[in-house]
Design an enzyme around this catalytic site. Structure first.
Site, short mmCIF file in Angstrom:
data_model
loop_
_atom_site.label_atom_id
_atom_site.label_comp_id
_atom_site.label_asym_id
_atom_site.label_seq_id
_atom_site.Cartn_x
_atom_site.Cartn_y
_atom_site.Cartn_z
N SER A 176 0.86 -1.20 0.00
CA SER A 176 0.00 0.00 0.00
C SER A 176 0.89 1.24 0.00
CB SER A 176 -0.85 -0.01 1.28
OG SER A 176 -1.50 1.24 1.46
N TYR A 189 -2.18 -0.62 10.36
CA TYR A 189 -2.20 -0.96 8.93
C TYR A 189 -0.88 -0.55 8.28
CZ TYR A 189 -3.94 -0.96 4.07
OH TYR A 189 -4.12 -1.18 2.72
N1 LIG Z 1 -8.78 -0.55 -1.38
C1 LIG Z 1 -7.75 0.28 -1.18
O1 LIG Z 1 -7.91 1.51 -1.15
C2 LIG Z 1 -6.36 -0.27 -1.02
C3 LIG Z 1 -5.28 0.61 -1.08
C4 LIG Z 1 -4.00 0.13 -0.93
C5 LIG Z 1 -3.79 -1.22 -0.72
N2 LIG Z 1 -4.86 -2.07 -0.67
C6 LIG Z 1 -4.60 -3.48 -0.40
O2 LIG Z 1 -5.13 -4.26 -1.44
C7 LIG Z 1 -5.52 -5.54 -0.94
C8 LIG Z 1 -6.92 -5.87 -1.39
O3 LIG Z 1 -7.79 -4.87 -0.94
P1 LIG Z 1 -9.26 -4.65 -1.50
O4 LIG Z 1 -9.46 -3.19 -1.61
O5 LIG Z 1 -9.50 -5.52 -2.68
O6 LIG Z 1 -10.08 -5.15 -0.21
P2 LIG Z 1 -11.34 -6.13 -0.06
O7 LIG Z 1 -11.79 -5.96 1.35
O8 LIG Z 1 -12.32 -5.92 -1.14
O9 LIG Z 1 -10.68 -7.56 -0.27
C9 LIG Z 1 -9.92 -8.19 0.72
C10 LIG Z 1 -10.23 -9.67 0.69
O10 LIG Z 1 -9.42 -10.30 1.70
C11 LIG Z 1 -10.22 -11.25 2.36
N3 LIG Z 1 -9.73 -11.51 3.70
C12 LIG Z 1 -9.83 -10.72 4.79
N4 LIG Z 1 -9.33 -11.35 5.86
C13 LIG Z 1 -8.90 -12.56 5.43
C14 LIG Z 1 -8.31 -13.67 6.08
N5 LIG Z 1 -8.09 -13.66 7.40
N6 LIG Z 1 -7.99 -14.75 5.35
C15 LIG Z 1 -8.25 -14.78 4.02
N7 LIG Z 1 -8.82 -13.77 3.36
C16 LIG Z 1 -9.14 -12.67 4.05
C17 LIG Z 1 -11.61 -10.63 2.41
O11 LIG Z 1 -12.63 -11.58 2.66
C18 LIG Z 1 -11.70 -9.99 1.03
O12 LIG Z 1 -12.24 -10.88 0.09
C19 LIG Z 1 -5.37 -5.45 0.59
O13 LIG Z 1 -4.16 -6.05 0.99
C20 LIG Z 1 -5.33 -3.97 0.85
O14 LIG Z 1 -4.63 -3.66 2.03
C21 LIG Z 1 -6.13 -1.63 -0.82
#
Ligand SMILES: NC(=O)c1ccc[n+]([C@@H]2O[C@H](COP(=O)([O-])OP(=O)(O)OC[C@H]3O[C@@H](n4cnc5c(N)ncnc54)[C@H](O)[C@@H]3O)[C@@H](O)[C@H]2O)c1
Length: 309
Positions: A176, A189
């Protein structure tokens, strides 16, 4: 090597590496860089049940990779696998709680036995509590570190030996922008994502030193993506620092992974901010963050993701 030669080598690299980076960027714009073939590769994607994990699964499957989808949300994860198989591609869904090391090792073995040797690992599962440090319960902080950081280490322990043995594979770390800059209300985070960035960087160095350059790495550091994970966050200058769509994010991630790019930061302005952070005084970096609204970005955050036990 004699000291003069070493100095000359460093000077040459100082020019050569940026030149190749510019040539590569221009070639990408002109569509001259070929994407690597993932036909038949076994790809594990954690957190594949929603957001960018889901879209990456669709993208890899479309390119004839065999995807093994891991998620704690069984229902959504199964739906993604069904969507892929309905379209004529190969997917296997697995329940895996990435906060638990034993679960990771158990499911990793199942995937290897049932699907085959894993050659692509996408560490994507992640959570965010969005609370100030003193308001955040200990167990949630622990969960964040377990999922966003420790899971990357346990999955590496499970799948890296196979990749190293064949000197072939790719490890994708979804970190991130908060892994490059501290952000308020994201202390746990941010800590977990700084660690993920460190894992990626050390892994790349370790593979290079060991001569295992056939195993590639890509670290992804996005600002916000409109998946719903960071519902309500705001950007002060959307043109300069946009909240990108999941589709745009995944198109950039696919491009970076399939062209063996080691680091992807988006949007592009964050590259400049990261460079400035390295040379400016800390107070000035903080003032710039405040002017750009980064420090206030979490003010209207709403938690939409289910609580983890
Ligand atoms: N959305 C943003 O703004 C953003 C920005 C920077 C980085 N990210 C990173 O991108 C990645 C994906 O984020 P996203 O936006 O698609 O989020 P999201 O919440 O849509 O997807 C995350 C997925 O991880 C799964 N998950 C959560 N806990 C879990 C566990 N204990 N075991 C297995 N699976 C688990 C959830 O069920 C979900 O399907 C994350 O690592 C997040 O930190 C997201």
């Amino acid at each position: 090597m004699n000291p003069l030669c070493e100095v000359l080598l460093v000077i040459w690299l100082l020019f050569w590496i940026p030149i190749t980076a510019v040539v590569r960027t221009v070639s990408l714009w002109l569509g001259l860089v070929k994407y690597k073939n993932v036909d038949g590769e076994v790809v594990v994607i954690t957190g594949a049940g929603s957001g960018i994990g889901r879209l990456m699964a669709l993208e890899f499957a479309k390119r004839n990779a065999i995807v093994a989808l891991w998620d704690i949300n069984e229902k959504e994860n199964n739906l993604v696998a069904e969507e892929i198989t309905r379209n004529g591609f190969k997917a296997h869904a697995y329940y895996c709680d990435c906060s638990k090391r034993e679960d990771i090792y158990r499911v990793a073995k199942r995937v290897t036995d049932e699907v085959g040797e894993v050659t692509f690992l996408v560490n994507n599962a992640g959570i965010a509590t969005g609370k100030n440090i003193l308001d955040c319960p200990d167990n949630l902080i622990q969960k964040t570190i377990d999922i966003n950081t420790m899971a990357h280490i346990w999955t590496l322990k499970a799948f890296l030996p196979g990749m190293v043995k064949r000197n072939h594979g790719h490890v994708v770390t979804i970190a991130s922008g908060a892994g490059l800059f501290g952000v308020n209300r994201l202390l746990d985070y941010s800590a977990s994502k700084f660690a993920a960035v460190g894992i990626d960087e050390s892994l790349r160095i370790e593979l290079t030193v060991e001569g295992k350059t056939g195993v590639k790495t890509t670290c992804v550091c996005p600002f916000y993506i409109s998946t719903g994970m960071f519902e309500g966050v705001q950007t002060r200058f959307p043109r300069l620092l946009p909240i990108v769509t999941p589709e745009y994010a995944v198109s950039r991630i696919t491009e970076a992974v399939l062209t063996d790019e080691p680091l992807l930061v988006m949007p592009r302005l964050v590259y400049l901010m990261y460079m400035l952070k390295g040379i400016l005084p800390a107070q000035l970096t903080l003032a710039i963050g405040q002017r750009f609204g980064v420090t206030q970005s979490m003010d209207h955050f709403v938690q939409t993701r289910p609580k983890q036990e």
